[in-house]
Design an enzyme around this catalytic site. Structure first.
Site, PDB file in Angstrom:
ATOM      1  N   LYS A  73     -12.238  -7.302  -0.355  1.00 12.52           N
ATOM      2  CA  LYS A  73     -11.160  -7.612  -1.310  1.00 12.52           C
ATOM      3  C   LYS A  73     -11.312  -9.063  -1.787  1.00 12.52           C
ATOM      4  CE  LYS A  73      -8.928  -3.689  -1.252  1.00 12.52           C
ATOM      5  NZ  LYS A  73      -8.931  -2.808  -2.434  1.00 12.52           N
TER       6      LYS A  73
ATOM      7  N   PHE B 253       1.229  -5.770   0.072  1.00  9.82           N
ATOM      8  CA  PHE B 253       1.545  -5.945   1.480  1.00  9.82           C
ATOM      9  C   PHE B 253       1.441  -4.573   2.150  1.00  9.82           C
ATOM     10  CE2 PHE B 253       2.112 -10.396   2.381  1.00  9.82           C
ATOM     11  CZ  PHE B 253       1.798 -10.898   1.131  1.00  9.82           C
TER      12      PHE B 253
ATOM     13  N   ASN C 214      -2.460   3.561  10.065  1.00 10.93           N
ATOM     14  CA  ASN C 214      -1.273   2.789   9.718  1.00 10.93           C
ATOM     15  C   ASN C 214      -0.002   3.346  10.362  1.00 10.93           C
ATOM     16  OD1 ASN C 214      -2.796   2.539   6.525  1.00 10.93           O
ATOM     17  ND2 ASN C 214      -2.743   0.912   8.017  1.00 10.93           N
TER      18      ASN C 214
ATOM     19  N   TYR D 131     -13.452  -5.156   5.569  1.00 13.64           N
ATOM     20  CA  TYR D 131     -12.597  -4.587   4.513  1.00 13.64           C
ATOM     21  C   TYR D 131     -11.908  -5.726   3.744  1.00 13.64           C
ATOM     22  CZ  TYR D 131      -8.374  -2.969   2.329  1.00 13.64           C
ATOM     23  OH  TYR D 131      -7.358  -2.777   1.423  1.00 13.64           O
TER      24      TYR D 131
ATOM     25  N   SER E 255      -5.288  -7.065  -1.673  1.00 11.66           N
ATOM     26  CA  SER E 255      -4.512  -6.839  -0.449  1.00 11.66           C
ATOM     27  C   SER E 255      -4.096  -8.155   0.189  1.00 11.66           C
ATOM     28  CB  SER E 255      -5.377  -6.045   0.553  1.00 11.66           C
ATOM     29  OG  SER E 255      -4.794  -6.052   1.843  1.00 11.66           O
TER      30      SER E 255
ATOM     31  N   SER F 254      -9.624  11.783  -0.819  1.00 11.37           N
ATOM     32  CA  SER F 254      -8.419  12.211  -1.561  1.00 11.37           C
ATOM     33  C   SER F 254      -8.605  13.674  -1.935  1.00 11.37           C
ATOM     34  CB  SER F 254      -8.264  11.345  -2.821  1.00 11.37           C
ATOM     35  OG  SER F 254      -9.424  11.497  -3.643  1.00 11.37           O
TER      36      SER F 254
ATOM     37  N   GLY G 166     -12.102   2.700  -3.586  1.00  4.37           N
ATOM     38  CA  GLY G 166     -12.747   1.872  -2.561  1.00  4.37           C
ATOM     39  C   GLY G 166     -12.418   2.400  -1.172  1.00  4.37           C
TER      40      GLY G 166
END
Ligand code: WQD
Length: 336
Positions: free
Chosen positions: A152, A177, A198, A148, A124, A36, A82
């Site tokens: 979660k 979602f 994505n 991954y 998730s 980030s 994460g």
């Protein structure tokens, strides 16, 4: 009293910060800027006119977490920090298990030491057992197909066990979602490092000329047009869901898993066509082979969020496409 936001400079976290600050909440951030940019926090301050105290550090650093909680009278925590790339988690499982589990354990331990009892966890839809019939409901069985997703799943279990041992804990496990889009100002948005995994960021980067074309991963799925169906959710609706969860945790004890989705599934081609229509810009695509691990369809039963949190998504697929493009076109290279 403050809300500690781990991974606060991230995509969903920065949108959640805007929502919380606009509601008059006070927030403090910890982020190591591994995936980030501090620029996102500067823009959140610009957008809201509110100050945010940010600590550069690792959410696995329990002593730092304790210091932050003491220095800022932290009342609740939203845990976003994460690693989140599905493909990378398959290549580097130990990196994912160590970081994603250790950060949650460190956080719960710091909360215990500081008497902080409210936790909102970024979970998730990937925790749902992939072969089960959609829509996914919170009481359906869980099971994952990549490290991954397992992190979660395991974090949800760690939090449940911590709450069993400490009945004062109030935890909401938010099962996202497919978050997409950006704040309508175009000042903050999704800024993936490297090649996007994505769909929406890949479409946006193709539209802005950063990518030559989109590859649609398979058109032989058992869906209305053969391409994969997902429950796309505007990131501003998702941010509102977090604010509702913070409010819920203030007046409840125990652990609740809650879906955040629209309950409506759209295909890849639905998304591509909506994007081209809304923004009047072509998106070149080719049909390629399926991506291993992809489901035909995934979408939520969102009724529990409405019942418990009073939350329901309001933004449309067109809003998601318009706002996603507005961010990308104003920030072709993201925050860099
Ligand atoms: C959506 C659809 C692809 C890219 C993942 C994680 C999930 C969550 C959201 C974190 C699928 C198709 C995609 C491309 C394509 N992340 N696609 N070409 O896989 O549903 O979920 O991201 O929590 O945990 O699993 O999202 O955006 O990768 O894919 O055709 O270049 O778009 O096949 O049908 P997914 P996605």
């Amino acid at each position: 009293m403050s809300i500690l936001v781990t991974g606060g400079a991230g995509y969903i976290a920065s949108h959640t910060l805007v929502n919380l600050l606009e509601k008059g909440e006070s927030a403090v951030v910890i982020d190591n800027y591994d995936n980030s940019s501090p620029e996102a926090l500067r823009r959140v301050k610009q957008l809201t006119g509110k100050e945010i105290k940010a600590y550069e550090g690792d959410a696995c650093d329990e002593e730092l977490l304790v210091r932050i909680m003491h220095e800022n009278a932290v009342e609740s925590v939203i845990h976003f920090a994460g690693h989140k790339a599905v493909g990378e988690s398959v290549q580097k499982p130990l990196k994912y298990y160590r970081n994603n589990l250790d950060s949650t354990i460190s956080l719960l331990s710091a909360m215990k030491r500081c008497g902080v009892t409210q936790l909102i966890f970024s979970s998730s839809a990937t925790v749902y057992y992939p072969e089960d019939e959609v829509p996914f409901r919170e009481d359906m069985r869980l099971g994952c197909i990549n490290p991954y997703g397992w992190t979660k799943f395991m974090n949800e279990q760690i939090i449940r066990d911590a709450a069993k041992a400490d009945p004062d804990l109030s935890c909401v496990l938010l099962r996202y979602f497919n978050p997409v889009g950006a704040h309508p100002s175009g000042m903050i948005g999704e800024d993936p490092s490297g090649i996007p995994n994505n769909l929406m960021p890949y479409i946006c980067q193709t539209a802005v000329g950063l990518r030559d074309h989109l590859t649609i991963f398979g058109n032989d799925y058992n869906t209305h047009d053969g391409t994969g169906v997902r429950d796309y959710l505007h990131v501003c609706d998702l941010a509102e869901g977090h604010a509702c969860a913070v409010r819920y945790a203030r007046s409840h004890k125990g652990v609740e898993a809650i879906n955040l989705g629209t309950g409506v599934g759209y295909s890849v081609l639905d998304m591509v066509n909506a994007f081209q229509k809304v923004n009047n810009i072509p998106v070149k695509y080719v049909i390629g082979p399926r991506r291993p691990g992809d489901l035909d369809a995934s979408y939520a039963d969102p009724s529990k969020a409405e019942r418990l949190l009073g939350w329901k998504a309001t933004r449309t697929l067109e809003d998601m496409c318009r706002d996603g493009w507005n961010w990308q076109s104003k920030n072709p290279k993201g925050y860099r």
